[in-house]
Design an enzyme around this catalytic site. Structure first.
Site, PDB file in Angstrom:
ATOM      1  N   HIS A 139       0.588  -1.079  -0.029  1.00 39.48           N
ATOM      2  CA  HIS A 139      -0.080   0.468  -0.104  1.00 39.48           C
ATOM      3  C   HIS A 139       1.024   1.225   0.113  1.00 39.48           C
ATOM      4  O   HIS A 139      -0.256   2.561  -0.382  1.00 39.48           O
ATOM      5  CB  HIS A 139      -0.763   0.140   1.422  1.00 39.48           C
ATOM      6  CG  HIS A 139      -2.417  -0.971   1.190  1.00 39.48           C
ATOM      7  ND1 HIS A 139      -2.784  -1.105  -0.085  1.00 39.48           N
ATOM      8  CD2 HIS A 139      -1.883  -2.146   2.260  1.00 39.48           C
ATOM      9  CE1 HIS A 139      -3.361  -1.933   0.347  1.00 39.48           C
ATOM     10  NE2 HIS A 139      -3.136  -2.667   1.787  1.00 39.48           N
ATOM     11  N   HIS A 156      -6.671  -7.206  -0.549  1.00 39.23           N
ATOM     12  CA  HIS A 156      -6.393  -6.037  -1.040  1.00 39.23           C
ATOM     13  C   HIS A 156      -5.648  -5.194  -2.322  1.00 39.23           C
ATOM     14  O   HIS A 156      -4.237  -5.808  -2.194  1.00 39.23           O
ATOM     15  CB  HIS A 156      -6.331  -4.674   0.226  1.00 39.23           C
ATOM     16  CG  HIS A 156      -7.176  -5.480   1.867  1.00 39.23           C
ATOM     17  ND1 HIS A 156      -5.937  -6.233   2.346  1.00 39.23           N
ATOM     18  CD2 HIS A 156      -7.456  -4.599   2.218  1.00 39.23           C
ATOM     19  CE1 HIS A 156      -6.598  -6.598   3.793  1.00 39.23           C
ATOM     20  NE2 HIS A 156      -7.922  -6.024   3.569  1.00 39.23           N
TER      21      HIS A 156
HETATM   22  N1  Q9C Z   1     -11.563  -2.741  10.826  1.00 39.01           N
HETATM   23  C1  Q9C Z   1      -2.166  -4.848   3.838  1.00 39.01           C
HETATM   24  O1  Q9C Z   1      -2.909  -6.461   4.018  1.00 39.01           O
HETATM   25  N2  Q9C Z   1      -8.093  -1.554   7.099  1.00 39.01           N
HETATM   26  N3  Q9C Z   1      -3.029  -4.346   4.466  1.00 39.01           N
HETATM   27  C2  Q9C Z   1      -8.751  -2.140   7.558  1.00 39.01           C
HETATM   28  C3  Q9C Z   1      -9.859  -2.888   9.429  1.00 39.01           C
HETATM   29  C4  Q9C Z   1      -6.698  -1.658   6.514  1.00 39.01           C
HETATM   30  C5  Q9C Z   1      -3.948  -4.219   4.825  1.00 39.01           C
HETATM   31  C6  Q9C Z   1     -10.007  -2.016   8.644  1.00 39.01           C
HETATM   32  C7  Q9C Z   1      -6.337  -2.500   5.818  1.00 39.01           C
HETATM   33  C8  Q9C Z   1      -5.510  -2.674   5.353  1.00 39.01           C
HETATM   34  C9  Q9C Z   1      -0.945  -5.230   3.595  1.00 39.01           C
HETATM   35 ZN    ZN Z   2      -4.155  -7.334   2.789  1.00 40.42          ZN
END
Ligand code: Q9C
Ligand code: ZN
Length: 354
Positions: free
Chosen positions: A167, A205
């Protein structure tokens, strides 16, 4: 498979992330990596090494992907945070104000909170005392893994690190990521002589940082299979109509899938992605390996099972490319080791076939 693991990952220990107006415990924890490492050892998956200590080479590699003012900010952010108030040493730093479109991104504010916002895109990525040291050592893992594969010393390698990377963009952190390890690996493979490099992102994601970094380039193709950004994080990028820009037009492929997608449908997207990579004529492959596609993942919405990850590894190996795996997400802590190592084992098995 050769694994380069980050001996300093535990220095990054976020306490809280913002969720629905409250601070909740971080999903991205040190135990995640410990489980993967334990499983690699339990199944005797191959040599485990720390990254090479080539600091000059690392700084150069970081500068090929990230902006100087961003690197400078992340390196010194914790000291600035504590300088604001010594009591801050007991608190994570989280951003709370961001520039909107039409506002100034070119002027670097003096105010620390303003710079936290300028260089980030969410309030879920705490910056802690050891974030820079951990992320920098993680970048070294990606670089070392890529160099081992580039030189032909290893046909494939696994960069096992946290915090994750996909990200993070040229000049922003977010999504638990600070430095884009997959992008660093891809650029290192290019610099090592691979004319065409593909990044295949299988994390739940969308790999927005990696996509943005290579969006206008035709030498690095980016392919991402992920939850549809209409409903899933990171929301503002990852749609199917994003195909690249300028010289990079046609060299980005997004394969968004709805919440609830099962392995049969997910695997069809994997095959579509691998076919596109084959047509591109990739000389080397980077896999952004998140296993938050797992049915038990606490923050995601696909339904892959542990055994499915063996098949994922086999399918990737069928591309017959020098491959660098880079660890990304996966938050079902008890299963993250099994699922991750299943991918590597499937890859190994298929690679051994004539
Ligand atoms: N309550 C990776 O998998 N927000 N990042 C999620 C959950 C961010 C994930 C909200 C998720 C980022 C590397
Ligand atoms: Zn992820």
């Amino acid at each position: 498979m050769l694994t380069i693991h980050n001996p300093h990952h535990h220095l990054h220990q976020g306490r809280h992330e913002m969720f629905r107006g409250r601070l909740v415990p971080c999903h991205e924890t040190a135990q995640r990596l410990a489980h993967v490492l334990a499983e690699l050892k339990r199944r005797a998956m191959g040599p485990l090494r720390a990254p090479a200590a080539d600091t000059a080479g690392l700084s150069q590699a970081l500068a090929r992907i990230h902006a100087p003012r961003y690197l400078n900010f992340v390196e010194h952010a914790w000291d600035e945070w504590v300088a604001l108030d010594p009591a801050n040493a007991q608190q994570d730093a989280l951003p709370s104000v961001w520039p909107a479109p039409g506002m100034r991104f070119d002027v670097l504010p003096d105010n620390f909170a303003a710079r936290m916002g300028l260089f980030s895109f969410d309030a879920g990525t705490p910056l802690t005392a050891g974030s820079w040291a951990a992320a920098r050592a993680g970048a070294a893992c990606a670089l070392t893994a890529a160099r081992e594969v580039s030189s032909g010393t290893a046909h494939s390698a696994f960069a096992l690190s946290r915090p994750p990377g996909h990200h993070a963009g040229t000049d922003f952190f977010g999504g638990y990521c600070f430095l884009n390890n997959a992008a660093l690996a891809a650029q290192a493979l290019r610099d090592g002589g691979a004319a065409h490099v593909a990044v295949l992102d299988v994390d739940y994601h969308h790999g927005n940082g990696t996509q943005a970094i290579f969006y206008e380039r035709s030498d690095v193709m980016t392919v991402s299979i992920h939850g549809d950004p209409r409903t899933e994080y990171p929301f503002f990028l990852g749609h199917a109509d994003e195909r690249g820009a300028g010289a990079g037009t046609g060299f980005n492929l997004n394969l968004p899938l709805p919440r609830g997608t099962d392995f049969t449908r997910w695997r069809a997207a994997l095959h579509a992605g691998l076919n596109t990579i084959k047509s591109f004529g990739a000389d080397a492959l980077v896999v952004a390996l998140g296993v938050d596609t797992f049915e038990g993942d606490p923050i995601s919405g696909f339904t892959l099972r542990s055994a499915d990850y063996l098949q994922v590894g086999q399918d990737v190996a069928a591309a017959r490319l020098p491959t660098v795996f880079v660890f990304e997400g996966g938050y079902a802590v008890a299963e993250v080791g099994i699922n991750t190592v299943n991918v590597l084992e499937g890859f190994n098995r298929q690679s051994l076939r004539p």
